[in-house]
Design a protein around this motif. Sequence first.
Motif, PDB file in Angstrom:
ATOM      1  N   UNK A   1      62.758  71.577  56.911  1.00 31.85           N
ATOM      2  CA  UNK A   1      64.016  70.818  56.938  1.00 31.85           C
ATOM      3  C   UNK A   1      64.022  69.815  58.084  1.00 31.85           C
ATOM      4  N   UNK A   2      63.512  70.244  59.255  1.00 34.92           N
ATOM      5  CA  UNK A   2      63.446  69.340  60.406  1.00 34.92           C
ATOM      6  C   UNK A   2      62.502  68.178  60.123  1.00 34.92           C
ATOM      7  N   UNK A   3      61.340  68.475  59.530  1.00 35.79           N
ATOM      8  CA  UNK A   3      60.360  67.432  59.241  1.00 35.79           C
ATOM      9  C   UNK A   3      60.890  66.444  58.200  1.00 35.79           C
ATOM     10  N   UNK A   4      61.520  66.963  57.158  1.00 34.03           N
ATOM     11  CA  UNK A   4      62.066  66.093  56.110  1.00 34.03           C
ATOM     12  C   UNK A   4      63.185  65.223  56.660  1.00 34.03           C
ATOM     13  N   UNK A   5      64.037  65.806  57.514  1.00 34.89           N
ATOM     14  CA  UNK A   5      65.129  65.036  58.114  1.00 34.89           C
ATOM     15  C   UNK A   5      64.588  63.894  58.961  1.00 34.89           C
ATOM     16  N   UNK A   6      63.523  64.176  59.733  1.00 32.00           N
ATOM     17  CA  UNK A   6      62.922  63.126  60.562  1.00 32.00           C
ATOM     18  C   UNK A   6      62.322  62.023  59.693  1.00 32.00           C
ATOM     19  N   UNK A   7      61.760  62.410  58.539  1.00 33.78           N
ATOM     20  CA  UNK A   7      61.105  61.433  57.669  1.00 33.78           C
ATOM     21  C   UNK A   7      62.103  60.580  56.897  1.00 33.78           C
TER      22      UNK A   7
ATOM     23  N   UNK B   1      58.736  61.026  74.667  1.00 31.67           N
ATOM     24  CA  UNK B   1      59.084  59.770  75.350  1.00 31.67           C
ATOM     25  C   UNK B   1      58.659  58.591  74.483  1.00 31.67           C
ATOM     26  N   UNK B   2      57.441  58.665  73.937  1.00 31.21           N
ATOM     27  CA  UNK B   2      56.947  57.582  73.084  1.00 31.21           C
ATOM     28  C   UNK B   2      57.802  57.441  71.833  1.00 31.21           C
ATOM     29  N   UNK B   3      58.121  58.569  71.200  1.00 31.14           N
ATOM     30  CA  UNK B   3      58.936  58.530  69.984  1.00 31.14           C
ATOM     31  C   UNK B   3      60.331  57.986  70.287  1.00 31.14           C
ATOM     32  N   UNK B   4      60.941  58.461  71.376  1.00 28.05           N
ATOM     33  CA  UNK B   4      62.273  57.980  71.748  1.00 28.05           C
ATOM     34  C   UNK B   4      62.280  56.491  72.033  1.00 28.05           C
ATOM     35  N   UNK B   5      61.235  56.008  72.732  1.00 29.23           N
ATOM     36  CA  UNK B   5      61.159  54.579  73.023  1.00 29.23           C
ATOM     37  C   UNK B   5      61.064  53.736  71.769  1.00 29.23           C
TER      38      UNK B   5
ATOM     39  N   UNK C   1      57.477  53.218  57.408  1.00 27.08           N
ATOM     40  CA  UNK C   1      56.048  53.470  57.648  1.00 27.08           C
ATOM     41  C   UNK C   1      55.804  54.426  58.822  1.00 27.08           C
ATOM     42  N   UNK C   2      56.642  54.360  59.845  1.00 20.72           N
ATOM     43  CA  UNK C   2      56.502  55.263  60.994  1.00 20.72           C
ATOM     44  C   UNK C   2      56.911  56.683  60.625  1.00 20.72           C
ATOM     45  N   UNK C   3      58.123  56.842  60.084  1.00 18.40           N
ATOM     46  CA  UNK C   3      58.655  58.189  59.844  1.00 18.40           C
ATOM     47  C   UNK C   3      57.939  58.893  58.698  1.00 18.40           C
TER      48      UNK C   3
ATOM     49  N   UNK D   1      52.514  52.441  60.866  1.00 14.81           N
ATOM     50  CA  UNK D   1      51.851  53.519  60.130  1.00 14.81           C
ATOM     51  C   UNK D   1      50.766  54.175  60.985  1.00 14.81           C
ATOM     52  N   UNK D   2      50.046  53.375  61.763  1.00 11.86           N
ATOM     53  CA  UNK D   2      49.019  53.923  62.658  1.00 11.86           C
ATOM     54  C   UNK D   2      49.666  54.814  63.712  1.00 11.86           C
ATOM     55  N   UNK D   3      50.744  54.312  64.325  1.00 12.95           N
ATOM     56  CA  UNK D   3      51.464  55.111  65.330  1.00 12.95           C
ATOM     57  C   UNK D   3      52.039  56.376  64.697  1.00 12.95           C
ATOM     58  N   UNK D   4      52.570  56.266  63.466  1.00 15.60           N
ATOM     59  CA  UNK D   4      53.118  57.423  62.771  1.00 15.60           C
ATOM     60  C   UNK D   4      52.057  58.470  62.487  1.00 15.60           C
ATOM     61  N   UNK D   5      50.846  58.012  62.122  1.00 17.17           N
ATOM     62  CA  UNK D   5      49.750  58.955  61.882  1.00 17.17           C
ATOM     63  C   UNK D   5      49.416  59.716  63.165  1.00 17.17           C
ATOM     64  N   UNK D   6      49.410  59.004  64.299  1.00 18.08           N
ATOM     65  CA  UNK D   6      49.157  59.665  65.574  1.00 18.08           C
ATOM     66  C   UNK D   6      50.215  60.687  65.905  1.00 18.08           C
TER      67      UNK D   6
END
Length: 532
Positions: A151-157, A285-289, A315-317, A372-377
Amino acid sequence: MSVEAAVARPEESSGETTLALLLAMAMFVLVVDTSLMNVSISAVVSDLDTTASGVQSAIALEALVSAAFILIGSKIGDLIGRKRAYVLGLLGYAVGALSMTLSQGLLPIIICWAIIGGLGASLLLPAMQSLIHGNFEGAMQRKAYALVGAAAAIAAAVGPLLGGFITTYLSWRVAFAGEVVIIAVVLFGTRRVHDVEYTGDKSVDVVGAVLSALGMGGLVLGILVWEEGGGAVAALIAVGAVALGSLVWWLKKSKREGKPALLDVGLFASKYFRLGISCQTLQQIALGGLMIALPIYLQMVLEYNAMEAGLSLAPLSLTMFAVALLAGRKAGDRSPSRIILLGFALLVAGVAVLLPVVPRADSGWSMAVPLAIAGAGLGLLVSQLNNYTLSPIEEERVSEAAGVNSAGGSFGLAFGLAFAGAIMLASLSLVFTDKADSSKVLTPAQQEQVANGLEDNAEVMTNTELEQLLAGQPPAVQEEIIDINTDARPIALQIALLVPLLAALLGLFNGFRMTRLPDPEPSAAAETMLAG
């Protein structure tokens, strides 16, 4: 097996599944809440007649309150009962969502959504972990953890897309009203929850709790009042730094003397735990920024509505969600430290590629590949960091360690939201003033007027809004200021993106340090606590 047991088992299984779904619904609301706010910034600014910096501050403050009080919230749950803490946390979140539905100004949102809602999250998260552990057994317990994690992962996506759709075609208030309805359903189902009694020491470390709140609160609040400048910023950051230093000293002293402590500093004796916590904080920190600077830019610079902003962030989420799911299933015997190293490397690459793209981007889709690259990381990091951090911890201490891990991540998110947002606004002011001072079109009086206006309220503003403010000015002056605004905003975003880039680089350094250690043995307790 008796006939009665055979008949009762399906009913019991059905009840357990319903409870697990209700807990998953609570987690979905908890995670999707901030995404709704991020993609709705321009709509909230317009409807409440406020500023982007004010909304950004509310978002960062909500994350800060949750982080600053999550360890305290865990202890409160021990004292008053985990079920009661769970209910109070849900009520706090309901108050926040209701304020977003009804408020006509920013102040009620700061009080109800950021502060009361943040306090609700600090009670809800640790209580939920304990209740899952105490209400389920065996395979059903693993299923409950997996449902809540999913649920947390789906909400973030889907949060940016869902929030963007509802805000654009209905209203951002409808999205938060939907949260109220979901929370009401979850509250109605609390009769299914059995309380989990805490049998350990119920002594309260008041000094540790105060120092913890002052430390994290001082640092982030200092950044949030960046625009005020002067003594307020320095004083708050100094208080935060001194309080965190004092907290370390106090926890060590309490352990030596055998007194109750907010947390056991012995957890940090493990290199795995120290490296894991630091990487968790840097990742957040990276995600929040990224999740504060990009929505502001998309809505205030490209003038996107919430739906367009949500699609641009997809593409990120979505990549983060897909890669986390795939890596979690396919990692097998691969070294978790090397997966974490690769995650930070991809995050560095994605943000680094994004920097030169920003000034040339005429649409959100221009940023799709680096995002998408950052999201994969980020997905690789999400799939490995929690278990890496908790693997070396003894089973009886996993719950406390998970709380510290959550606090580190929440603090990182709050810091990233606050710092990247503050850097973006400060950079905008400096770049705008510098370009205005070097302008050959603006007179010295007009240059001074621009500088004074920015000093009073440095603000990201769309060109459309700026044109309305400049009505009545000579055409040449209007065109010059619009051109300056157009040139300054991408530079401000580029500077703000240095926050997630620096965090990712520090994470990459820690990743190399991880690869020098033998991989930790997988922990059944940690996998159960953080399944999904």
